[in-house]
Every structure is written in C-alpha cells, then in structure tokens.
Design an enzyme around this catalytic site. Structure first.
Site, PDB file in Angstrom:
ATOM      1  N   ASN A  63       0.848  -1.189   0.000  1.00  0.00           N
ATOM      2  CA  ASN A  63       0.000   0.000   0.000  1.00  0.00           C
ATOM      3  C   ASN A  63       0.889   1.246   0.000  1.00  0.00           C
ATOM      4  OD1 ASN A  63       0.434   0.908   2.862  1.00  0.00           O
ATOM      5  ND2 ASN A  63      -0.418  -1.129   3.261  1.00  0.00           N
ATOM      6  N   ASP A 115      -4.736  -6.047   5.250  1.00  0.00           N
ATOM      7  CA  ASP A 115      -5.794  -6.893   5.820  1.00  0.00           C
ATOM      8  C   ASP A 115      -5.665  -8.330   5.321  1.00  0.00           C
ATOM      9  OD1 ASP A 115      -6.912  -4.810   7.219  1.00  0.00           O
ATOM     10  OD2 ASP A 115      -8.168  -4.167   5.530  1.00  0.00           O
ATOM     11  N   PRO A 139      -3.682 -11.394  10.609  1.00  0.00           N
ATOM     12  CA  PRO A 139      -4.105 -11.084  11.986  1.00  0.00           C
ATOM     13  C   PRO A 139      -4.249  -9.573  12.160  1.00  0.00           C
ATOM     14  CG  PRO A 139      -1.805 -11.810  11.901  1.00  0.00           C
ATOM     15  CD  PRO A 139      -2.358 -11.999  10.529  1.00  0.00           C
ATOM     16  N   ASP A 140      -5.144  -9.164  13.044  1.00  0.00           N
ATOM     17  CA  ASP A 140      -5.342  -7.740  13.324  1.00  0.00           C
ATOM     18  C   ASP A 140      -4.422  -7.394  14.511  1.00  0.00           C
ATOM     19  OD1 ASP A 140      -6.206  -5.298  14.285  1.00  0.00           O
ATOM     20  OD2 ASP A 140      -8.286  -5.656  13.683  1.00  0.00           O
ATOM     21  N   LYS A 200     -12.372  -2.338  19.200  1.00  0.00           N
ATOM     22  CA  LYS A 200     -11.046  -2.912  19.484  1.00  0.00           C
ATOM     23  C   LYS A 200     -10.539  -2.620  20.885  1.00  0.00           C
ATOM     24  CE  LYS A 200      -9.848  -3.113  14.717  1.00  0.00           C
ATOM     25  NZ  LYS A 200      -8.847  -3.076  13.670  1.00  0.00           N
TER      26      LYS A 200
END
Ligand SMILES: Cc1cc2nc3c(=O)[nH]c(=O)nc-3n(C[C@H](O)[C@H](O)[C@H](O)COP(=O)(O)O)c2cc1C
Length: 397
Positions: free
Chosen positions: A208, A276, A303-304, A340
């Site tokens: 990105n 993501d 994974p976040d 979160k």
C-alpha cells in the site's frame, strides 16, 4: 544544565543587536559553547571582532563559504543543541516563516531540526503589522518558541511593544529548555510504521502507499520527549538513527516483532498500515507469464495486530491505533475504538491529496475512549506528532 551545551546564536539587523554581546557573555560565563551566525545587516550594528572576541569562535556570515567541505548550514545544525535568533528582525522572521533561505542564517533556520527560539525586536508599528503577526503565528505553529518582546521605550524614540526581551530572560528561557522534565522519560514507546508487503513470489508483493513518515515522526518526537523508543518499520532504517529500529516486511513479521517489544512497553503506537489480506501461498519461484492469460491469487486474512495487542494489554499499558479512511472517517474511527478497545484512535482522511499517505503533511482527529474528538489542523507530520504527544501526555515543561 547549560554547561557544555552548544548554543548557536543568530543575530539579525536590529538596533538591539548590541545587547547580544551581553547574552554571549552570559552563556560563556555559564560554561556553554557559543557560535554566532550573523546576517550582513546585523554587522551594521555590531562588529565581527566583538562577536568573535566574546564567543572565541569565528563569526559565520557567508552562505557560500569554501573553508570546509561540509556546507556550513549542515555542520552548524549538527553542532548546535539549540538555535537562538536574537534580535529577530521583521525581515528575517518573514523569511524563516516562509522557508526562504537567502543567507546563512535563514538557511540554518530552515535546515535546523532541534529547538529554535526567536526573540523579536522592532518598532511597535512593525511588530503590530498584520503580516509580521501572521509570520509569528506561523512560526509558533512550526514549533518555534517565541520569546515575546516587551513594552517600553524604544530606540526610535517611541513607547510601545517591540523592545527585545531582557537578555537575562532570554538566557533563562534557554537554560530552562535544558532542565525540562521530559514527559516520556522512563517510558518505553513502541511505534510501528509503513505499509506491510505481502509476498506473492520472491519478486512481487501486495503493498500500500503508506510511506512510514507519520510513524517515524511519532518515534522521533517520543525520543525527543525522553522515551526509550523502538520503531518497527517497513521503511528503510535512517542513518544515524538514535533509537532502536526493527525492519520488517509482512504483517506476520510485524506481529512477531510487536508482540516481543510490547511485552516490556508502556505505550504502543500502531501507526503502520497493515495489510488486511495476504496471499495464501507464497510461490517459491518467480511466477512465469508464459502459458498463463490470467493469474488468480487467493488471499487470506491477516491477523489484526491492533486488536490482538488491545486484548493482551495490561492495565498500565496504552495502545493507540491509527485509522486511514477515504469516507465516513469519524464514524469508522469511533466504531473502531469501541470494537477494538484501544485507548485512542487517530484518524486521517486518505482521500485528500494534500495530506496523509506519502505526503509531508497530515491533518488528524484524535478520538479518546469517551469518543471525545480533537481536530489537529493540517501541519507537517513532525508537528502533528508533537501535538499528538502533547495532547495525550502534556507538555515537556
Ligand atoms: C538604524 C536601523 C535600525 C533598525 N532596527 C530594526 C529593528 O529593531 N527591527 C527590525 O526588524 N528591523 C530593523 N531595521 C531594519 C532592518 O535592518 C532591515 O529590515 C534589514 O533588511 C534586516 O535584515 P536581516 O533580517 O537580514 O538582518 C533597522 C534599520 C535601521 C537602519
């Protein structure tokens, strides 16, 4: 302690220039090292011989000096612990506020990364001029500390605001700068930065546009605020970096590094743009285009990292998430902080061309757990980072 500190004094062309001889003496008496850079106009008011005798150093005047291979504006920047411009003329204030570098002093001000102080001195009419006031505001926004002029009898024979602050006051302000209790001293701060790279094969990846500049700015400012900093980044390490740097590529690598560093950390800034998704299988060899009109790459969820760290964070640990959105910015950011369970979310709008990804500038909203939102107006990423730390942890002094 001011002892052994390197003080660069910039003198511009104002009648108060003669007072700076006393300032140099004060610094020298307190065992600081002083070098002087002067504009050509300044030398109409005070002689190089006086300044050289007092500072026991040559006076720096010429932008295009041939005495040293390293340009003066770089070597003096490296040398100086602080840059004090006194008296600061309306003219030089205007140039510095607008990034003009047409002499050694203004070039130094442009290149200098540590703390700049300016002590303006001028006639009341000049001081009250709208353009001068706008330039002063601009400099304050750029984190330059302004030692305000006083009111009194001026050299032009009038009474009003514009007189140089007392030399003893300028000295005290600079001295205090070196004595300030730093807001993050004793704290370990981990910062992630940059966009992750998810390999498809040995030569290709999904990435990105995140440049890592915002994370780097947070790390720099946390370091300046006394923290023990670890920067985990996908961007190349900076030469001469004064704190720990861990370079990673993928989200999984970043997760491992964050997990390890977060254990002993007080604060985590998750500034990185973590992909993501990643390709399910990374091909061992370069994928060839022969006999293939299309290529399907199956992606699986990464994974976040932010959510995982928020789950394991202890009571004395803080996690600050960043969110980059191209629409419904505040709404998404608020739902993210609630979902979160992070301590703060810093939201920025990546649909804008003048801020955000890759830009030198940013404009952000800081949202706390109670969904209170504070907007930090467009500014350089370094200054936005300073303002974020100030908002979250207070000022250094
Ligand atoms: C006698 C005299 C006194 C001056 N005093 C001041 C002053 O106190 N403050 C100021 O901003 N300009 C003052 N000026 C005007 C500046 O010297 C002039 O704007 C000059 O271009 C500033 O150059 P510098 O910023 O490169 O040093 C004075 C000019 C003269 C002739």
């Amino acid at each position: 302690m001011i002892k052994n500190k390197n003080i660069l004094i910039g003198i511009t062309g104002g009648i108060a220039a003669y007072k700076i001889c006393e300032l140099i003496r004060l610094f020298k008496k307190n065992d600081a090292n002083v070098k002087v850079v002067a504009t050509k106009s300044a030398l109409e008011f005070v002689t190089p011989l006086t300044l050289e005798t007092l500072s026991q150093e040559p006076v720096y005047i010429e932008q295009f000096s041939t005495s040293d291979r390293k340009p003066e504006h770089i070597s003096l920047c490296d040398w100086a612990d602080v840059f004090v411009i006194a008296p600061a003329s309306a003219n030089s204030i205007g140039k510095i506020a607008n990034g003009i570098c047409d002499n050694l002093l203004t070039s130094l001000a442009c290149a200098y990364k540590k703390q700049i102080f300016i002590a303006p001195a001028m006639n009341t009419g000049m001081w009250e001029n709208q353009a001068v006031q706008k330039n002063i505001e601009t400099l304050k926004n750029y984190n330059v500390k302004v030692i305000e002029p006083e009111s009194g009898f001026l050299a032009c024979g009038t009474n009003g605001v514009g007189r140089l602050a007392e030399v003893s006051e300028i000295f005290d302000v600079v001295k205090k700068h070196f004595e300030t209790k730093k807001i993050l001293s004793g704290k370990k701060v981990v910062v992630t930065a940059g966009g992750t790279k998810e390999n498809i094969d040995p030569v290709r990846y999904i990435g990105n546009y995140s440049s890592g500049k915002m994370g780097k700015a947070i790390a720099n400012k946390a370091f300046e605020a006394g923290a023990d900093v670890t920067l985990i980044t996908t961007a190349a390490a900076h030469k001469n970096q004064e704190y720990k740097n861990i370079t990673v590529n993928s989200a999984l690598e970043m997760l491992n590094a964050v997990k390890q560093e977060f254990e002993s950390a007080d604060i985590l800034f998750m500034t990185a743009a973590v992909a993501d998704y990643r390709p399910e299988n990374v091909q061992e060899n370069k994928i060839k285009k022969e006999n293939k009109d299309e290529l399907v790459v199956k992606l699986v969820k990464n994974p976040d990292i932010l959510a995982e760290m928020c789950k394991i964070k202890k009571q004395n640990q803080q996690v600050i998430g960043f969110c980059a959105e191209s629409e419904n910015l505040i709404e998404y950011a608020k739902s993210k902080i609630t979902k979160k369970n992070c301590d703060y979310i810093i939201a920025n709008d990546i649909s804008r061309k003048d801020t955000g990804f890759s830009s030198e500038f940013n404009e952000v909203f800081v949202i706390d757990k109670n969904l209170n939102t504070t907007k930090l107006e467009k500014n350089t990423k370094e200054n936005i980072a300073a303002k974020i730390l100030e908002l979250l942890y207070g000022k250094n002094d």
